[in-house]
Enzyme design. Structure first.
Site, PDB file in Angstrom:
ATOM      1  N   GLY A  31      -4.907  -2.059   5.020  1.00 24.80           N
ATOM      2  CA  GLY A  31      -4.098  -3.188   4.542  1.00 24.80           C
ATOM      3  C   GLY A  31      -4.771  -4.531   4.792  1.00 24.80           C
ATOM      4  N   ARG A  32      -5.313  -4.723   5.985  1.00 25.10           N
ATOM      5  CA  ARG A  32      -5.901  -6.030   6.332  1.00 25.10           C
ATOM      6  C   ARG A  32      -7.306  -6.200   5.769  1.00 25.10           C
ATOM      7  NH1 ARG A  32      -4.789  -2.718  10.413  1.00 25.10           N
ATOM      8  NH2 ARG A  32      -6.432  -1.901  11.736  1.00 25.10           N
ATOM      9  N   LYS A  84       0.839  -1.198   0.000  1.00 23.45           N
ATOM     10  CA  LYS A  84       0.000   0.000   0.000  1.00 23.45           C
ATOM     11  C   LYS A  84       0.876   1.251   0.000  1.00 23.45           C
ATOM     12  CE  LYS A  84      -3.592   2.232   2.739  1.00 23.45           C
ATOM     13  NZ  LYS A  84      -4.520   2.136   3.852  1.00 23.45           N
ATOM     14  N   GLU A  94      -4.927  -7.022  14.562  1.00 25.48           N
ATOM     15  CA  GLU A  94      -4.417  -5.691  14.237  1.00 25.48           C
ATOM     16  C   GLU A  94      -5.576  -4.686  14.328  1.00 25.48           C
ATOM     17  OE1 GLU A  94      -2.495  -4.369  10.332  1.00 25.48           O
ATOM     18  OE2 GLU A  94      -0.727  -4.921  11.475  1.00 25.48           O
ATOM     19  N   HIS A 148      -5.612 -33.696  16.924  1.00 23.39           N
ATOM     20  CA  HIS A 148      -4.496 -34.524  17.399  1.00 23.39           C
ATOM     21  C   HIS A 148      -3.371 -33.664  17.938  1.00 23.39           C
ATOM     22  CE1 HIS A 148      -6.290 -38.203  15.739  1.00 23.39           C
ATOM     23  NE2 HIS A 148      -6.820 -37.346  14.887  1.00 23.39           N
ATOM     24  N   LYS A 207       9.313  -0.884  14.492  1.00 27.03           N
ATOM     25  CA  LYS A 207       9.908  -0.535  13.193  1.00 27.03           C
ATOM     26  C   LYS A 207      10.975   0.539  13.373  1.00 27.03           C
ATOM     27  CE  LYS A 207       5.737  -0.978  10.281  1.00 27.03           C
ATOM     28  NZ  LYS A 207       4.864  -0.222   9.380  1.00 27.03           N
TER      29      LYS A 207
HETATM   30  O1  F6P Z   1       1.983  -4.318   9.979  1.00 28.92           O
HETATM   31  C1  F6P Z   1       1.682  -3.000   9.681  1.00 28.92           C
HETATM   32  C2  F6P Z   1       1.179  -2.824   8.278  1.00 28.92           C
HETATM   33  O2  F6P Z   1       1.015  -1.466   8.055  1.00 28.92           O
HETATM   34  C3  F6P Z   1      -0.113  -3.572   7.987  1.00 28.92           C
HETATM   35  O3  F6P Z   1      -1.237  -2.927   8.453  1.00 28.92           O
HETATM   36  C4  F6P Z   1      -0.040  -3.693   6.515  1.00 28.92           C
HETATM   37  O4  F6P Z   1      -0.949  -4.645   6.051  1.00 28.92           O
HETATM   38  C5  F6P Z   1       1.396  -4.079   6.332  1.00 28.92           C
HETATM   39  O5  F6P Z   1       2.084  -3.317   7.307  1.00 28.92           O
HETATM   40  C6  F6P Z   1       1.977  -3.858   4.979  1.00 28.92           C
HETATM   41  O6  F6P Z   1       1.939  -2.516   4.581  1.00 28.92           O
HETATM   42  P1  F6P Z   1       2.158  -2.090   3.085  1.00 28.92           P
HETATM   43  O7  F6P Z   1       1.091  -2.708   2.258  1.00 28.92           O
HETATM   44  O8  F6P Z   1       2.109  -0.598   3.070  1.00 28.92           O
HETATM   45  O9  F6P Z   1       3.513  -2.589   2.645  1.00 28.92           O
END
Ligand code: F6P
Length: 544
Positions: free
Chosen positions: A270-271, A208, A356, A387, A507
């Site tokens: 993103g999710r 994204k 998230e 199992h 990060k």
């Molecule tokens: O883990 C944080 C995050 O921003 C997620 O919400 C997202 O899906 C992922 O990193 C990847 O982000 P991008 O698509 O911007 O690379």
């Protein structure tokens, strides 16, 4: 500072009082006193059937939970989301994954613009690309047909694509091979390209932001691998790299022609993006028609969420039951147990979607909550899990609500396999709910010393979700079901399910530590004593 509004609200207080009366009730009693319970406590919508009778709820519990939903404004929050209001208040963004599956003629306005034509423009562009790639019209730099497609992305730019690829593999073009590289760990990339011919390999860089460290590192490594394999001709990039992003500038800076970029928008989290251009690998795998069928399935569940009365509304019921166990019984986890091997990555996908989203501890107004929010989601397909970890669900000390997901038909009929599979699924929810008493164990002639070990207390709640067959539309419905359940939970808890500030700190610190690892001569460290010592040890180990 605590947030008094939820726990002080009349519906919450009524639920807390009610919990005192019903928490000790057993499902044995509930089913014995109402022979119609198993048929009554069910709901059906958008092709999915939900049996929620095996929950520790009475009719009063359900009425009180529904009253809570009304009191917390679920109806108006839901409508605000669908209308494109900026309900992601901490990022000042609309939340419109539902627009990604809206029909062509729909109108959804964001900042005065109807976004639906843009959605369909991208879908059409994806379909043209998918058709060209699948048919061989899109050839690699040397003229060879592309046979390997590698999606590079992480989080929502990986989990949705990989889950959907696995879930819908039955419908995929088997002449194409797909791989998904997410981890910055070089093992991931190295294994994905092992034995592949760069001339036949296409990378989809999915991000994204197009700034994510892991994805950019892998994308640069892929670029170097490709150029090395194809004699260093930069012109090859155009035939072997496409991008999915909201950031055209960064895509161009990487060297990918923005003509080969598939866009989406900041109102897609993103999710929540597997049905946007992030699903490009899915569309290439299963073809545009199947992808559109998946979108139609998503849309059916969106409509169900918008129109079904709350007492018959699958995502609302699922969301409210999750709140009931998390906040009143103190359950910290939910197990998702698909009895469908193709859904093996579904629990992992749901982990990001749910955790998230609802892993938050302050309200929309910024106050610390004084109640539990999002539980830990986890799971594995049945019967494998039986199992492994089911022992703890049956006889451990934790109360773990389970979602069983099963299908009437298998995609691969083989003898008795499917009936055996489904018999196990039905048996597990029955055993969890009703257990086995000491009397029953004794009647079997068990030695007295072993009786306590062989008793199943039961009273373990579960939902059962049944669908006809795992097809693209059903996958869309299932994902949308959980998306809207997460939303329902977030509204009750008064949190923002659409930001993810909690991933930032790690990060930032990693970027600070990286030069400390790479500059082996630099000795002065300014972390805590544990982090300092670990870095120092790592450095020494590098030199040995
Ligand atoms: O883990 C944080 C995050 O921003 C997620 O919400 C997202 O899906 C992922 O990193 C990847 O982000 P991008 O698509 O911007 O690379």
């Amino acid at each position: 500072m605590s947030n008094p509004s939820l726990t002080q609200s009349p519906a919450w207080k009524a639920l807390a009082k009610h919990f005192g009366n019903v928490s000790a009730l057993s499902m044995r009693e509930l089913f014995t006193s109402d022979s119609s319970r198993g048929k009554r406590l069910t709901a059906e919508g958008a092709g999915l059937f939900l049996d929620y009778s095996k929950n520790r709820v009475t009719d009063d519990t359900l009425q009180l939970l529904l009253a809570l939903a009304e009191e917390r404004g679920l109806r108006s929050r839901r409508d605000a989301m669908f209308r494109g209001e900026k309900i992601n208040s901490t990022e000042n963004r609309a939340v419109l994954h539902t627009a990604l599956r809206a029909p062509r003629e729909a109108e959804i306005m964001v900042d005065g613009e109807n976004v639906v034509p843009n959605v369909h423009e991208v879908l059409d562009k994806m379909a043209t690309f998918a058709h060209r790639l699948r048919s061989g019209m899109w050839a690699g730099h040397t003229g060879k047909k592309i046979r390997h497609v590698i999606n590079i992305g992480i989080g929502g730019s990986d989990l949705g694509p990989v889950m959907a690829y696995e879930a819908l593999k039955f419908y995929s073009d088997r002449s194409l091979h797909f791989a998904f590289v997410s981890n910055v760990d070089s093992d991931d990339f190295a294994e994905a390209v092992h034995g592949l011919n760069p001339a036949e390999t296409l990378f989809i860089v999915s991000s994204k932001t197009f700034t994510t460290l892991e994805t950019m590192t892998n994308a640069h490594t892929a670029r170097a691998w490709l150029l090395k394999g194809l004699g260093g001709d930069e012109a090859a990039i155009a035939k072997h790299f496409v991008a999915v992003s909201t950031n055209a500038e960064k895509v161009a800076a990487f060297g990918i022609d923005t003509a080969n970029m598939f866009g989406f928008w900041d109102w897609v989290g993103g999710r929540y993006s597997m049905d946007s251009a992030i699903g490009l690998s899915t569309m290439v795998a299963i073809g545009p028609d199947n992808f559109r069928a998946m979108l139609a399935g998503f849309h059916q569940m969106d409509e169900h969420f918008q129109t079904a009365p709350f007492e018959k509304n699958l995502p609302v019921l699922l969301g409210l039951l999750t709140v009931w166990y998390a906040d009143f019984f103190g359950s910290q986890t939910v197990a998702v147990l698909p009895y469908e091997q193709y859904l093996k990555r579904f629990p992992a996908y749901l982990q990001q979607l749910t955790m998230e989203s609802n892993g938050k501890s302050v309200t929309l107004g910024g106050q610390r909550v004084n109640y539990a929010t999002g539980p830990v989601y986890w799971g594995e397909p049945g019967t494998n899990g039986q199992h492994s970890f089911y022992q703890l669900i049956h006889q451990g000390t934790h109360l773990i609500p389970c979602d069983f997901i099963g299908f009437a038909q298998t995609l691969n009929p083989l003898g008795r396999h499917h009936d055996i599979l489904m018999a196990n699924m039905f048996a597990q929810s029955e055993a969890l709910a009703f257990g086995k008493t000491a009397e029953q164990v004794r009647t079997e002639g068990t030695a007295e010393a072993l009786v306590p070990h062989r008793v199943f207390e039961g009273n373990h709640p579960s939902n059962t979700i049944l669908a006809q067959v795992l097809d693209p539309a059903t996958l869309g419905r299932l994902v949308a079901l959980y998306e809207h359940s997460v939303f329902t939970q977030g509204v009750i808890w008064d949190i923002n399910p659409f930001d993810q500030w909690g991933v930032e700190l790690g990060k930032v610190l990693a970027l600070k530590i990286l030069p400390e690892l790479e500059n082996l001569g630099e000795t002065t460290l300014h972390h805590d004593s544990s982090t300092n010592a670990l870095i120092e040890r790592y450095r020494r180990m590098q030199l040995s």
